[in-house]
Design a protein around this motif. Sequence first.
Motif: not given
Length: 435
Positions: A136-141, A158-162, A353-358
């Motif tokens: 849900y976090k990935l698919s929304s703003l 939410v942060h930890n789940c992502l 720093t987490f953007i590449p993994t995301l």
Amino acid sequence: MVNPHVLVAIIVIITTVVQGIVTAVIRTRTLRRRNEYLRQIEEFRLMKRRQHRLRLSAFIRERRRKRMYRRKRSNDWWDNVFPHMDDEEFLENFRMKRLTFQYLCDSLRHRLQHEYNPINGVQGLSVEKTVAIAIYKLSSLAEYKLIGNQFGVHKSTVHNCLYAFCIAVTEELKNEHIRMPDSAEAKVIAQKFEGMTHIPQIIGAIDGSHIPITGPVDGRADFTNRKGYCSFVLQGLVDCNYLFRDISIKVPGCAHDATVFRLSNLFKNREEMIAKGAKEVDGMQVPFFIVGDPAYPLLPWLIKNYSYDGNTTAAMDNFNAHMNQGRIVVENAFGRLKGRWRSILRQSDIEFTFIPTLVATCCILHNIIEKNKDEYRCSWNEEVQNERDVPPQPDLEVYDEENEPVGADIREHLSGYLVRNFELRRSIRGVYAGV
């Protein structure tokens, strides 16, 4: 009569003996008193220790159980709405079918299963809820806080789940779902590309796309691209089915596409990654190759468009028009990627720093969804177009250095092959250039 001198000697001896006896008695009594005093002190210390332990034990037994403060949150949406979503509603919220969602849960269950927490007496989130929050976090703003309110959890959850979900996906599913084709698969892909472009031996199209980020304070200039915003460059190699065959997301936005290409694993390991195989085309053995725009070098295994520099002929424009039919797959793949996963559309509250993994996670999920033939709705493209604050992509910057003669020969031969065997086409760029 006793000698006086002998008598004196006897008296001295007796006196000395008596004094020794008296001294010994006094020392013995003094030692006994000292030992008794030390014993009493040790007993007193032991008594105090026992008393302290008894008081501590009593305090622990009588101490109240510590209470963990937890704000009351509503799980109504998750408990009552989520289980009863129909297929249309589920697709709109999570950008995939329920079967695909369940596949992700089953594949990552061993990585995302939460145990009972004895400190606060709460059972951890289920795998399904963890995956749902992340997707849900990935698919929304939406921000962390809003998604937390939706699912009835704190924003830190939410942060930890992502983070947990993205790391698990990249480590467990990347090698399975993002890989280069072997020779047999490359032949099938090349045939489909040839049906689209009339150009044989194409096995993929390569391009780059800038992913906006919230830039760092230190070194911000390194991430600032030609449009003035901070970004990472996603380089993607896409086949005819809109599947990412290789990705590179590690170079900051200030770099040119050719630099990103030179630093990628695809370029460094080209001998192992590009499938082997050649096909005779009008007398020339043409190997498998990928296609790209003029921002890339011209190589035997990477053929790019001709540049419109005033010397472009009709045959060159015809080649460009045919090749563009193949290159469009990578543009469409980027469009579908961002249409599904809108979290990469613009700057967000996610640490840079987490953007590449995301982003890698989004590409893997894209491939899984495309393989499962899940629907992609055109309305998602409209949402992207209507979204505010989405920064534009930097303009194309032609790269004419490091072109290899063999690549130029292959391109020239294929250009002639198209002229001899198919009708001439004109590209939109050629029309504007007056070719």
